[in-house]
Design a protein around this motif. Structure first.
Motif, short mmCIF file in Angstrom:
data_model
loop_
_atom_site.label_atom_id
_atom_site.label_comp_id
_atom_site.label_asym_id
_atom_site.label_seq_id
_atom_site.Cartn_x
_atom_site.Cartn_y
_atom_site.Cartn_z
N PRO A 34 0.65 -1.16 -0.08
CA PRO A 34 0.12 0.05 0.09
C PRO A 34 0.76 1.20 0.04
CG PRO A 34 -0.21 -1.08 2.08
CD PRO A 34 0.41 -2.18 1.14
N VAL A 35 1.98 1.29 0.56
CA VAL A 35 2.79 2.43 0.64
C VAL A 35 3.30 2.75 -0.71
CG1 VAL A 35 4.67 3.59 1.83
CG2 VAL A 35 3.53 1.75 2.98
N ARG A 36 3.77 1.57 -1.34
CA ARG A 36 4.29 2.01 -2.57
C ARG A 36 3.23 2.51 -3.57
NH1 ARG A 36 9.24 0.05 -4.64
NH2 ARG A 36 9.55 -1.05 -2.76
N ILE A 37 1.97 1.87 -3.45
CA ILE A 37 0.89 2.35 -4.19
C ILE A 37 0.54 3.88 -4.05
CG2 ILE A 37 -1.85 2.13 -4.69
CD1 ILE A 37 -1.35 -0.97 -4.30
N MET A 38 0.47 4.34 -2.78
CA MET A 38 0.00 5.53 -2.43
C MET A 38 1.14 6.44 -2.90
SD MET A 38 -1.58 5.47 1.53
CE MET A 38 -0.77 4.01 2.25
N TYR A 39 2.38 6.39 -2.43
CA TYR A 39 3.44 7.13 -2.95
C TYR A 39 4.29 6.80 -4.01
CZ TYR A 39 2.80 8.90 1.80
OH TYR A 39 2.40 9.54 2.83
N GLY A 40 3.78 5.75 -4.85
CA GLY A 40 4.66 5.29 -5.90
C GLY A 40 4.74 6.50 -7.05
N SER A 41 3.64 7.54 -7.00
CA SER A 41 3.99 8.60 -8.11
C SER A 41 4.72 9.42 -7.59
CB SER A 41 2.36 9.15 -8.57
OG SER A 41 1.74 9.17 -7.24
#
Lengths: 306, 301
Positions: A34-41
């Motif tokens: 989830p952290v990567r999804i949230m901050y991926g951009s």
């Protein structure tokens, strides 16, 4: 009555409590990180991602996360949004009056139009009035909210230019409220008709007629009064549907309510904001259903004492 | 929940339909065709299926090819419903969109029907604590409303049309579970069920041989009406940008693409919306018709 209200409040509390569990689980069932999804951009290094994970408490076992979440919740802290880094509760509270105004205005329209149509249809059952009203209702039920909204926008704002396309004042509330209100009026008309037909068939109405009471008296004092009871009972659910519909309608008319923000949050995968929104929505709907239930019990003593 | 018996979407979808599942199919069809709503509904749904199946043959243009025609062309003989801002034929896109719409209906209702049916059967049959906990949970989820559950699912899966179909399917499970549960409660009280229990039928036999066939008629009605809800919801999600993605010819998405061009190209807004409304109307009428056909007592109302 106090006991009844307490019972209803307790049930509402259970609903909200289940919602807290659901939103905590939400982040955990996300496939992937989830952290990567949230901050991926955003431009982030693995170290920064790790720091965020620790800050959000996602590195800890789930029950500890849940306990901490509940603890913060009791202090009125819903966390901070990822986009813009603002307190989630503040965002929701600033926008909620807009959504509430829309929902209330729509409810008034839905009740006024829907109930009179349904009542008329039931009273004139089997005539062309009934048939016409029910055709109107089923067409209304089948109209997508957003299409009705666009049609009204096209007609009243763009072609006739009577009303503003968007804005934020009460003039720009008319079209969204009409959209949401008419869509729900259709549902309410069908329910009212069916409830009133049940009432008209009952012995006490027939007795009232048989003993020679005037039509008006039979209608208002006997039929309408008891017919209102099941309809009021349905208003709680109706309000929930209105709030749900508001999410879509707010987006059609760029009405700056909670729903418009919720969609943006889903797009941005802003989980703290999504969690806050679901919890907030569940709380509002649960409280509304308590109010409706109390009103219902007030109208029908059998509920209070059973 | 004080709204046990009436759901806002359909005046009395919850009311158990008379157990006439074993009536001859021919008389059922005859009854369906006799009711005006059943007949009109059947025609609309039939047309939708025909459009979906024959779209590659009857569509006058390629639904996806850009600049196949002039841009923002009002309806003409070549382009009956005009063209969009990319020069694509609106009519062809709507015909192909019928395929997506049917897919949405089948997948979403399939998910909610299967899961809701199982949940409702288990809860209604088991009674006691299992029932109380399950139904309480179902009630709570039901009060969250479908759109919020669907949004939560999309927040988990990510956006896209397939995910939107699944999300809508999941979001409606509570509703189907409640309907099934209420029918099971009625059926459990009937003499045939007591007789079967007394004759020593096992749990599985009681559930699948005795209860299930009597739940099916109601679920056919609710499922048909449910297709309309699912189509509306999917179009709504696509309209918000959470469902279909470009260049899919999905009706809700087409509507959303028309938003900035409403005054210049109203046909881009009018026809896809009409397609959704007529489809939803068709399934609503068909559902009403099926209910009347299955339960003749309803016809007098």
């Amino acid at each position: 009555m106090t006991r009844f209200i307490a019972q209803r409040l307790l049930a509402a509390l259970v609903t909200v409590w289940i919602a807290t569990i659901a939103v905590t689980l939400l982040v955990h069932v996300v496939p992937g990180d989830p952290v990567r999804i949230m901050y991926g951009s955003f431009q982030t290094t693995p170290e920064e991602l790790e720091a965020i994970r620790v800050r959000l408490g996602l590195d800890q076992p789930i029950w500890i996360q849940y306990a901490k979440y509940l603890g913060r919740l009791l202090q009125g802290d819903l966390g901070r949004s990822i986009v813009g880094d603002q307190p989630v509760l503040d965002i929701l509270l600033v926008r909620f009056p807009m959504t509430l105004a829309l929902a209330m205005a729509s409810l008034v329209i839905a009740v006024a139009v829907g109930m009179s149509l349904g009542f008329l249809a039931a009273y004139k059952r089997g005539t062309w009035v009934d048939a016409g009203a029910m055709i109107l209702a089923i067409v209304g039920v089948s109209m997508p909210h957003f299409w009705l909204g666009l049609l009204l926008l096209f007609l009243f704002a763009l072609t006739l230019q009577w009303l503003p396309v968007a804005g934020g004042d009460w003039m720009s509330l008319i079209l969204p409220a009409l959209t949401l209100g008419l869509a729900n009026a259709a549902v309410l008309a069908r329910m009212t008709r069916s409830a009133m037909i049940d009432i008209f068939d009952q012995d006490f109405v027939r007795t009232a007629r048989a003993k020679g009471l005037s039509q008006t008296l039979v209608l208002y004092r006997h039929a309408l009064r008891s017919g209102l009871v099941p309809i009021v009972a349905m208003l709680g659910l109706q309000f929930a549907y209105l709030m749900g519909g508001a999410i879509v309608v707010e987006n059609v008319f760029a009405w700056n309510g909670v729903g418009r923000f919720a969609i943006e949050a889903v797009f941005a995968r802003d989980y703290p904001l999504i969690q806050g929104f679901i919890l907030f929505f569940a709380t509002v709907v649960a409280l509304a259903s308590v109010i409706v239930d109390v009103a219902y019990a007030f109208l029908d003593p059998r509920i209070r004492y059973s | 929940m004080t709204t046990e018996t009436l759901d806002p979407r359909s005046a009395d979808a919850d009311a158990p339909v008379a157990a006439s599942a074993r009536r001859k199919p021919r008389s059922f069809l005859a009854a369906l065709l006799r009711s005006p709503s059943g007949l009109i509904g059947l025609v609309i749904v039939g047309l939708l299926v025909v459009c979906a199946l024959t779209a590659p043959v009857i569509a006058p243009h390629d639904p996806l090819r850009m600049a196949a025609g002039p841009r923002l062309q009002p309806p003409t003989w070549d382009y009956w419903m005009g063209t969009d801002d990319f020069g694509r034929d609106v009519l062809s896109r709507i015909l192909y969109g019928a395929q997506l719409t049917l897919q949405i209906g089948v997948i979403a209702v399939g998910i909610s029907l299967t899961c809701g049916l199982l949940l409702g059967l288990v809860a209604g049959y088991s009674s006691g604590w299992t029932e109380r906990v399950l139904m309480r949970l179902v009630d709570v989820l039901f009060s969250f409303t479908e759109i919020v559950i669907a949004l939560a699912c999309l927040a988990i899966f990510g956006v896209g049309l397939t995910n939107a179909m699944i999300a809508i399917g999941i979001a409606s499970i509570p509703f189907y579970a409640r309907v099934t549960h209420s029918v099971v409660l009625v059926e459990k009280g009937k003499p045939y069920f007591e007789a079967a229990t007394a004759a020593g039928a096992g749990h599985l036999r009681l559930i699948f041989v005795h209860l299930l066939p009597n739940v099916v008629p109601t679920l056919i009605v609710v499922g048909t009406l449910g297709v309309s809800t699912a189509v509306l919801a999917a179009a709504g999600l696509s309209f918000l940008g959470l469902g279909a993605q470009p260049p899919e010819p999905e009706w809700g998405f087409m509507l959303s693409a028309s938003r900035d061009l409403i005054s210049r190209a109203p046909w881009m807004m009018i026809f896809p919306g009409l397609a959704i409304a007529v489809t939803v109307l068709g399934f609503n009428l068909l559902g009403d018709g099926v209910r009347e056909a299955l339960d003749p007592r309803q016809r007098q109302r």
